[in-house]
Design a protein around this motif. Structure first.
Motif, PDB file in Angstrom:
ATOM      1  N   THR A 188      25.399  36.154  35.861  1.00 39.38           N
ATOM      2  CA  THR A 188      26.551  35.798  36.696  1.00 39.38           C
ATOM      3  C   THR A 188      27.610  35.108  35.841  1.00 39.38           C
ATOM      4  O   THR A 188      27.299  34.394  34.898  1.00 39.38           O
ATOM      5  CB  THR A 188      26.141  34.868  37.848  1.00 39.38           C
ATOM      6  OG1 THR A 188      25.656  33.624  37.313  1.00 39.38           O
ATOM      7  CG2 THR A 188      25.047  35.500  38.698  1.00 39.38           C
ATOM      8  N   ALA A 189      28.870  35.340  36.220  1.00 42.24           N
ATOM      9  CA  ALA A 189      29.991  34.714  35.514  1.00 42.24           C
ATOM     10  C   ALA A 189      31.276  34.995  36.280  1.00 42.24           C
ATOM     11  O   ALA A 189      31.319  35.874  37.147  1.00 42.24           O
ATOM     12  CB  ALA A 189      30.114  35.250  34.083  1.00 42.24           C
ATOM     13  N   THR A 190      32.316  34.254  35.943  1.00 46.30           N
ATOM     14  CA  THR A 190      33.666  34.535  36.426  1.00 46.30           C
ATOM     15  C   THR A 190      34.428  35.238  35.314  1.00 46.30           C
ATOM     16  O   THR A 190      34.343  34.828  34.148  1.00 46.30           O
ATOM     17  CB  THR A 190      34.396  33.229  36.803  1.00 46.30           C
ATOM     18  OG1 THR A 190      33.629  32.550  37.806  1.00 46.30           O
ATOM     19  CG2 THR A 190      35.783  33.510  37.346  1.00 46.30           C
ATOM     20  N   VAL A 191      35.142  36.312  35.656  1.00 50.69           N
ATOM     21  CA  VAL A 191      35.915  37.053  34.656  1.00 50.69           C
ATOM     22  C   VAL A 191      37.375  37.127  35.079  1.00 50.69           C
ATOM     23  O   VAL A 191      37.705  37.114  36.270  1.00 50.69           O
ATOM     24  CB  VAL A 191      35.356  38.480  34.450  1.00 50.69           C
ATOM     25  CG1 VAL A 191      33.974  38.440  33.834  1.00 50.69           C
ATOM     26  CG2 VAL A 191      35.348  39.278  35.741  1.00 50.69           C
ATOM     27  N   TRP A 192      38.243  37.183  34.083  1.00 52.86           N
ATOM     28  CA  TRP A 192      39.672  37.391  34.290  1.00 52.86           C
ATOM     29  C   TRP A 192      39.995  38.841  33.950  1.00 52.86           C
ATOM     30  O   TRP A 192      39.451  39.391  32.986  1.00 52.86           O
ATOM     31  CB  TRP A 192      40.483  36.478  33.377  1.00 52.86           C
ATOM     32  CG  TRP A 192      40.590  35.052  33.817  1.00 52.86           C
ATOM     33  CD1 TRP A 192      41.698  34.425  34.325  1.00 52.86           C
ATOM     34  CD2 TRP A 192      39.567  34.040  33.742  1.00 52.86           C
ATOM     35  NE1 TRP A 192      41.421  33.108  34.587  1.00 52.86           N
ATOM     36  CE2 TRP A 192      40.120  32.841  34.248  1.00 52.86           C
ATOM     37  CE3 TRP A 192      38.226  34.038  33.319  1.00 52.86           C
ATOM     38  CZ2 TRP A 192      39.398  31.656  34.321  1.00 52.86           C
ATOM     39  CZ3 TRP A 192      37.502  32.862  33.404  1.00 52.86           C
ATOM     40  CH2 TRP A 192      38.091  31.698  33.902  1.00 52.86           C
ATOM     41  N   MET A 193      40.867  39.472  34.732  1.00 51.31           N
ATOM     42  CA  MET A 193      41.169  40.885  34.478  1.00 51.31           C
ATOM     43  C   MET A 193      42.668  41.138  34.615  1.00 51.31           C
ATOM     44  O   MET A 193      43.424  40.293  35.115  1.00 51.31           O
ATOM     45  CB  MET A 193      40.366  41.795  35.400  1.00 51.31           C
ATOM     46  CG  MET A 193      40.612  41.609  36.864  1.00 51.31           C
ATOM     47  SD  MET A 193      39.554  40.345  37.605  1.00 51.31           S
ATOM     48  CE  MET A 193      39.975  40.547  39.350  1.00 51.31           C
ATOM     49  N   GLU A 194      43.074  42.336  34.196  1.00 51.74           N
ATOM     50  CA  GLU A 194      44.490  42.717  34.228  1.00 51.74           C
ATOM     51  C   GLU A 194      45.027  42.872  35.641  1.00 51.74           C
ATOM     52  O   GLU A 194      46.115  42.400  35.963  1.00 51.74           O
ATOM     53  CB  GLU A 194      44.665  44.056  33.497  1.00 51.74           C
ATOM     54  CG  GLU A 194      44.955  43.959  32.022  1.00 51.74           C
ATOM     55  CD  GLU A 194      45.286  45.327  31.447  1.00 51.74           C
ATOM     56  OE1 GLU A 194      46.301  45.404  30.732  1.00 51.74           O
ATOM     57  OE2 GLU A 194      44.559  46.288  31.729  1.00 51.74           O
ATOM     58  N   LYS A 195      44.266  43.551  36.497  1.00 51.33           N
ATOM     59  CA  LYS A 195      44.774  43.927  37.814  1.00 51.33           C
ATOM     60  C   LYS A 195      44.136  43.079  38.906  1.00 51.33           C
ATOM     61  O   LYS A 195      42.971  42.686  38.797  1.00 51.33           O
ATOM     62  CB  LYS A 195      44.469  45.408  38.092  1.00 51.33           C
ATOM     63  CG  LYS A 195      45.117  46.373  37.123  1.00 51.33           C
ATOM     64  CD  LYS A 195      44.725  47.814  37.459  1.00 51.33           C
ATOM     65  CE  LYS A 195      45.332  48.814  36.485  1.00 51.33           C
ATOM     66  NZ  LYS A 195      44.908  50.208  36.808  1.00 51.33           N
ATOM     67  N   PRO A 196      44.867  42.788  39.977  1.00 51.11           N
ATOM     68  CA  PRO A 196      44.278  42.032  41.092  1.00 51.11           C
ATOM     69  C   PRO A 196      43.216  42.852  41.810  1.00 51.11           C
ATOM     70  O   PRO A 196      43.264  44.088  41.826  1.00 51.11           O
ATOM     71  CB  PRO A 196      45.482  41.760  41.998  1.00 51.11           C
ATOM     72  CG  PRO A 196      46.475  42.827  41.661  1.00 51.11           C
ATOM     73  CD  PRO A 196      46.294  43.125  40.205  1.00 51.11           C
ATOM     74  N   HIS A 197      42.273  42.172  42.410  1.00 51.43           N
ATOM     75  CA  HIS A 197      41.161  42.870  43.066  1.00 51.43           C
ATOM     76  C   HIS A 197      41.548  43.483  44.415  1.00 51.43           C
ATOM     77  O   HIS A 197      40.863  44.363  44.913  1.00 51.43           O
ATOM     78  CB  HIS A 197      39.973  41.928  43.256  1.00 51.43           C
ATOM     79  CG  HIS A 197      40.309  40.622  43.903  1.00 51.43           C
ATOM     80  ND1 HIS A 197      40.717  40.512  45.220  1.00 51.43           N
ATOM     81  CD2 HIS A 197      40.276  39.354  43.412  1.00 51.43           C
ATOM     82  CE1 HIS A 197      40.905  39.248  45.519  1.00 51.43           C
ATOM     83  NE2 HIS A 197      40.663  38.523  44.440  1.00 51.43           N
ATOM     84  N   ARG A 198      42.636  43.031  45.028  1.00 46.77           N
ATOM     85  CA  ARG A 198      43.131  43.553  46.304  1.00 46.77           C
ATOM     86  C   ARG A 198      42.076  43.503  47.413  1.00 46.77           C
ATOM     87  O   ARG A 198      42.049  44.329  48.315  1.00 46.77           O
ATOM     88  CB  ARG A 198      43.665  44.988  46.145  1.00 46.77           C
ATOM     89  CG  ARG A 198      44.880  45.093  45.221  1.00 46.77           C
ATOM     90  CD  ARG A 198      45.326  46.528  45.028  1.00 46.77           C
ATOM     91  NE  ARG A 198      44.332  47.307  44.329  1.00 46.77           N
ATOM     92  CZ  ARG A 198      43.854  48.469  44.735  1.00 46.77           C
ATOM     93  NH1 ARG A 198      44.283  49.015  45.860  1.00 46.77           N
ATOM     94  NH2 ARG A 198      42.949  49.125  44.022  1.00 46.77           N
TER      95      ARG A 198
END
Length: 395
Positions: A188-198
């Motif tokens: 488990t972890a928190t990740v940052w990404m380019e696009k919003p998850h919507r």
């Protein structure tokens, strides 16, 4: 040291399930005490791992009745996308198809727990931090308890919500417990990404185990984030945990795909072994188990804490009904009604989640074809799809 403190209900374990039971019981007019082995200062800290749960629509309604509003810090899940990485089968579940606006919320466990603890303090519930029940014994009218320093308590009923390794369950219920090792660890972890998850929750079934990428709250600079639960066979999980962040993100990108653009960075990772668990009995003399002390499921369906909230609702309903009939609600006849209400649902979910994990982690070509047919049939039959959506929402 002794005391004649008497409570209608004593709960061991002040996590999300135990704390919600305490709040529901207090709002039902019961005198409640809650034992929690962690110090209050630890419970008040932020969780560096930001561990999160999917609180389904039905559970959210229950919490709303208790005065707990998840919309203030939860991330709404409006749709689910489930697909098999080995083949073409996929299912899209949208809340609007069931006449709802959302399936649930992804909520950070510690923040929900803290919200419940604040509500307990406001309601005047006794929370005994940094204390554990050392001994417990039942007489015909009460459960009698003592702590390590000799302080004694009496209660009509003891509710055990300590988690899977519950000592009190082993001491007081003494029932056979079904356990199954899934041969996987969950990362488990928190990740940052380019696009919003919507508002979309993704679940991809890999040959090595399912990968969930779930909507999570944006950071302070409003950068989009997701919470991941990557279930992988032990050897692969160990390799993934040994990678540096750059290598891990590359492996995650390869496993998940381009739906959210590139994964940019990751928070602190943690892992734990996965297994199924189910107690063959939920009650002893003036005591019951609920939540993870009674059952544990694979995280692929996000059911864990929701089954615990359903336990709370069933137990409170049992207590209210018995009190209305002037019945001894801490005695076995009343408690068996709680057990009958919850064991079939919990056992079915433990077995189903285990079976789904095995089905989707099997490389057999015949099973792969069967999975595709099942997903295609679900997608093409609106009544079946609506049923699955409502199950996902806990309705």
């Amino acid at each position: 040291m002794s005391t004649d403190a008497h409570y209608d209900l004593i709960i061991s374990g002040a996590g999300m399930v135990g704390a919600s039971l305490a709040l529901a019981a207090r709002q039902s007019g019961l005198r409640v005490a809650l034992f929690e082995k962690r110090p209050q200062s630890v419970c008040a800290l932020a969780d560096p791992l930001e561990r999160a749960s999917l609180v389904a629509n039905g559970s959210q309604r229950f919490l709303q009745e208790l005065g707990i509003d998840l919309s203030t810090h939860g991330s709404k899940v409006e749709r689910m996308r489930v697909w098999d990485a080995e083949n073409s089968g996929s299912i899209h579940l949208d809340a609007e198809e069931a006449g709802e606006t959302f399936l649930g919320h992804i909520v950070e466990n510690r923040r929900l727990e803290q919200q419940l603890h604040a509500a307990l303090a406001e309601a005047g519930v006794t929370v005994l931090y940094a204390q554990e029940i050392a001994q417990a014994w039942a007489d015909p009218q009460h459960m009698q308890l003592s702590t390590a320093d000799g302080t004694e308590y009496k209660t009509t009923l003891l509710a055990i919500a300590e988690g899977r390794q519950s000592t009190l369950r082993k001491q007081l219920i003494q029932a056979p417990v079904f356990q199954e090792d899934y041969g996987q660890d969950a990362i488990t972890a928190t990740v940052w990404m380019e696009k919003p998850h919507r508002g979309i929750a993704y679940q991809r079934f890999l040959a090595t185990g399912p990968l969930a990428v779930l909507p999570f709250s944006a950071d302070a600079e409003n950068h989009p984030r997701a919470s991941i639960v990557w279930s992988a066979k032990h050897a692969l999980a160990r390799r993934l945990m040994a990678m540096d962040d750059t290598a891990f993100l590359a492996a995650l990108q390869l496993a998940f795909g381009p739906q959210l653009g590139h994964f940019l960075r990751i928070g602190q990772r943690s892992s734990y072994p996965l297994s199924g668990l189910h107690s063959s009995r939920y009650l002893g003399d003036r005591c019951v188990v609920l939540g993870d002390s009674a059952h544990g499921v694979h995280p692929l369906a996000g059911l864990g804490v929701n089954l615990g909230f359903r336990d709370v609702q069933a137990l409170i309903t049992t207590i209210r009904d018995a009190r209305a009939q002037h019945e001894d609600w801490g005695d076995n006849p009343a408690l068996r009604r709680y057990q009958r209400a919850r064991r079939p649902d919990n056992l079915l979910n433990v077995m189903t989640c285990g079976a789904l994990s095995h089905l989707f982690s099997n490389r057999s070509r015949g099973l792969a074809r069967l999975r595709d047919i099942g997903m295609l049939g679900t997608a093409m039959l609106p009544p079946v799809k609506r049923f699955l959506i409502r199950q996902a929402m806990g309705l």
